[in-house]
Write a protein that holds these residues in place. Structure first.
Motif, mmCIF file in Angstrom:
data_model
loop_
_atom_site.group_PDB
_atom_site.id
_atom_site.type_symbol
_atom_site.label_atom_id
_atom_site.label_comp_id
_atom_site.label_asym_id
_atom_site.label_seq_id
_atom_site.Cartn_x
_atom_site.Cartn_y
_atom_site.Cartn_z
ATOM 1 N N UNK A 1 88.836 120.604 138.398
ATOM 2 C CA UNK A 1 87.806 121.635 138.445
ATOM 3 C C UNK A 1 88.522 123.065 139.449
ATOM 4 N N UNK A 2 89.732 122.544 139.626
ATOM 5 C CA UNK A 2 90.579 124.015 139.813
ATOM 6 C C UNK A 2 90.705 124.999 138.887
ATOM 7 N N UNK A 3 90.395 124.459 137.506
ATOM 8 C CA UNK A 3 90.545 125.472 136.500
ATOM 9 C C UNK A 3 89.543 126.617 136.721
ATOM 10 N N UNK A 4 88.603 126.401 137.680
ATOM 11 C CA UNK A 4 87.615 127.547 137.737
ATOM 12 C C UNK A 4 87.985 128.845 138.354
ATOM 13 N N UNK A 5 89.308 128.667 138.988
ATOM 14 C CA UNK A 5 90.297 129.610 139.657
ATOM 15 C C UNK A 5 90.861 130.511 138.528
ATOM 16 N N UNK A 6 90.857 129.762 137.320
ATOM 17 C CA UNK A 6 91.483 130.690 136.332
ATOM 18 C C UNK A 6 90.554 131.045 135.375
ATOM 19 N N UNK A 7 89.227 130.845 135.585
ATOM 20 C CA UNK A 7 87.952 130.890 134.668
ATOM 21 C C UNK A 7 87.987 130.513 133.355
ATOM 22 N N UNK A 8 88.595 129.115 133.292
ATOM 23 C CA UNK A 8 88.654 128.232 132.236
ATOM 24 C C UNK A 8 87.503 127.267 132.395
ATOM 25 N N UNK A 9 86.838 127.032 131.245
ATOM 26 C CA UNK A 9 85.789 126.085 131.047
ATOM 27 C C UNK A 9 86.205 124.693 130.925
ATOM 28 N N UNK A 10 85.559 123.666 131.282
ATOM 29 C CA UNK A 10 85.610 122.162 131.059
ATOM 30 C C UNK A 10 84.738 121.497 130.315
ATOM 31 N N UNK A 11 85.104 121.000 129.131
ATOM 32 C CA UNK A 11 84.014 120.298 128.171
ATOM 33 C C UNK A 11 84.727 118.979 127.922
ATOM 34 N N UNK A 12 83.947 117.890 128.246
ATOM 35 C CA UNK A 12 84.466 116.646 127.781
ATOM 36 C C UNK A 12 83.289 115.868 126.935
ATOM 37 N N UNK A 13 83.556 115.695 125.692
ATOM 38 C CA UNK A 13 82.208 114.821 124.965
ATOM 39 C C UNK A 13 82.707 113.466 124.461
ATOM 40 N N UNK A 14 81.762 112.777 124.876
ATOM 41 C CA UNK A 14 82.077 111.243 124.472
ATOM 42 C C UNK A 14 80.735 110.731 123.654
ATOM 43 N N UNK A 15 80.522 110.612 122.648
ATOM 44 C CA UNK A 15 79.470 110.253 121.836
ATOM 45 C C UNK A 15 79.326 108.583 121.699
ATOM 46 N N UNK A 16 80.169 108.064 122.340
ATOM 47 C CA UNK A 16 80.522 106.487 121.942
ATOM 48 C C UNK A 16 80.203 105.799 123.170
ATOM 49 N N UNK A 17 79.544 104.524 123.176
ATOM 50 C CA UNK A 17 79.185 103.675 124.255
ATOM 51 C C UNK A 17 80.474 102.697 124.330
ATOM 52 N N UNK A 18 81.585 103.003 124.906
ATOM 53 C CA UNK A 18 82.857 102.300 124.919
ATOM 54 C C UNK A 18 82.541 101.099 126.100
ATOM 55 N N UNK A 19 83.055 100.100 125.510
ATOM 56 C CA UNK A 19 82.984 98.845 126.496
ATOM 57 C C UNK A 19 83.923 99.024 127.724
ATOM 58 N N UNK A 20 83.430 98.302 128.750
ATOM 59 C CA UNK A 20 84.106 98.200 130.063
ATOM 60 C C UNK A 20 84.692 96.669 130.125
ATOM 61 N N UNK A 21 84.089 95.646 129.220
ATOM 62 C CA UNK A 21 84.577 94.666 129.278
ATOM 63 C C UNK A 21 85.715 94.044 128.301
ATOM 64 N N UNK A 22 86.441 95.046 127.819
ATOM 65 C CA UNK A 22 87.472 95.130 126.949
ATOM 66 C C UNK A 22 88.619 96.100 127.299
ATOM 67 N N UNK A 23 89.781 95.755 127.015
ATOM 68 C CA UNK A 23 90.909 96.693 127.370
ATOM 69 C C UNK A 23 90.786 97.862 126.099
ATOM 70 N N UNK A 24 91.188 98.918 126.746
ATOM 71 C CA UNK A 24 91.422 100.154 125.512
ATOM 72 C C UNK A 24 92.660 100.998 125.579
ATOM 73 N N UNK A 25 92.869 101.190 124.493
ATOM 74 C CA UNK A 25 94.249 102.355 124.387
ATOM 75 C C UNK A 25 93.524 103.487 124.011
ATOM 76 N N UNK A 26 93.409 104.440 124.889
ATOM 77 C CA UNK A 26 93.074 105.875 124.451
ATOM 78 C C UNK A 26 94.384 106.634 123.957
#
Length: 247
Positions: free
Chosen positions: A53-78
């Protein structure tokens, strides 16, 4: 105008970004030394919240979209495309419940406040790009830690940053090596948009007024698929979001 305002606001951004790194460097060391991994991870998460959120000093907006219920009991490769160094803080912050780790150049483990200490203590893989045997060994060790702890790893299959925003062909080696050590890992594409625009003129001036977006895409179960097939599917999903075709 974006470049003009960049001359004015880039110094302000760098001051706050740099102060954040310097403040959290001793905090990370204290958390790890006296309270262990969990406390250290919390300090890293909070660090990356502020870096994001230091990006606010550059007036850049942040959007993170995740429509999936990803598991926490399994490793993930993003698996994400890579446009600038500013891709990383948001990935760490928004994927924090998945304990996201990174594969980094070993040179980065020295001399950078907060970042270097996190790379040394955080459980990722620090590789020597001139030593292929060492690099593969470190990635396999990371895969084993993923398997044992249900951690995730963020990789950039392009292998380098796309400085003009144009997606490069994805390489399957990283996904293949991690799947050898963590064969049940879910592979999840992430499309990153517009962060390349911040650094289109280099380190100075940074540019302003961009809509920075991170989008989690449809997870891919690796069962019955080759690493090459998985990587192609990851690239195809990301290209669709970026409206880029395979050349």
């Amino acid at each position: 105008m974006s470049k003009f305002f960049g001359y004015i606001f880039s110094p302000i951004f760098y001051i706050f970004f740099g102060l954040t790194l310097c403040i959290f460097h001793p905090i990370q060391w204290i958390c790890f030394k006296f309270f262990g991994y969990k406390a250290h991870k919390v300090s890293v998460d909070v660090l990356n919240f502020f870096l994001t959120y230091c990006q606010i000093f550059l007036f850049n907006s942040i959007s993170f979209k995740n429509d999936y219920n990803l598991p926490t009991d399994r490793p993930i490769i993003f698996a994400a495309n890579h446009q600038s160094m500013y891709d990383i803080p948001s990935l760490i912050w928004y994927l924090r419940k998945h304990h996201a780790k990174f594969i980094s150049k070993i040179e980065l483990t020295r001399g950078i406040p907060s970042i270097s200490i996190n790379l040394r203590l955080g459980g990722g893989a620090n590789i020597n790009r001139k030593d292929n045997k060492q690099a593969i060994s470190e990635i396999i060790k990371l895969g084993r830690r993923m398997q044992e702890n249900n951690w995730s790893t963020v990789i950039f299959p392009e292998g380098t940053r796309a400085k003009d925003g144009q997606l490069k062909t994805f390489q399957f080696g990283g996904i293949a090596t991690l799947l050898k050590a963590a064969p049940n890992a879910l592979v999840v594409p992430v499309a990153i948009e517009n962060s390349w625009k911040i650094v289109r003129f280099g380190m100075y001036p940074l540019t302003t007024g961009h809509a920075l977006r991170w989008t989690v895409l449809k997870p891919i179960d690796p069962a019955g698929k080759t690493p090459n097939d998985i990587t192609f599917e990851v690239e195809t999903q990301i290209r669709k979001v970026l409206n880029q075709t395979i050349s």
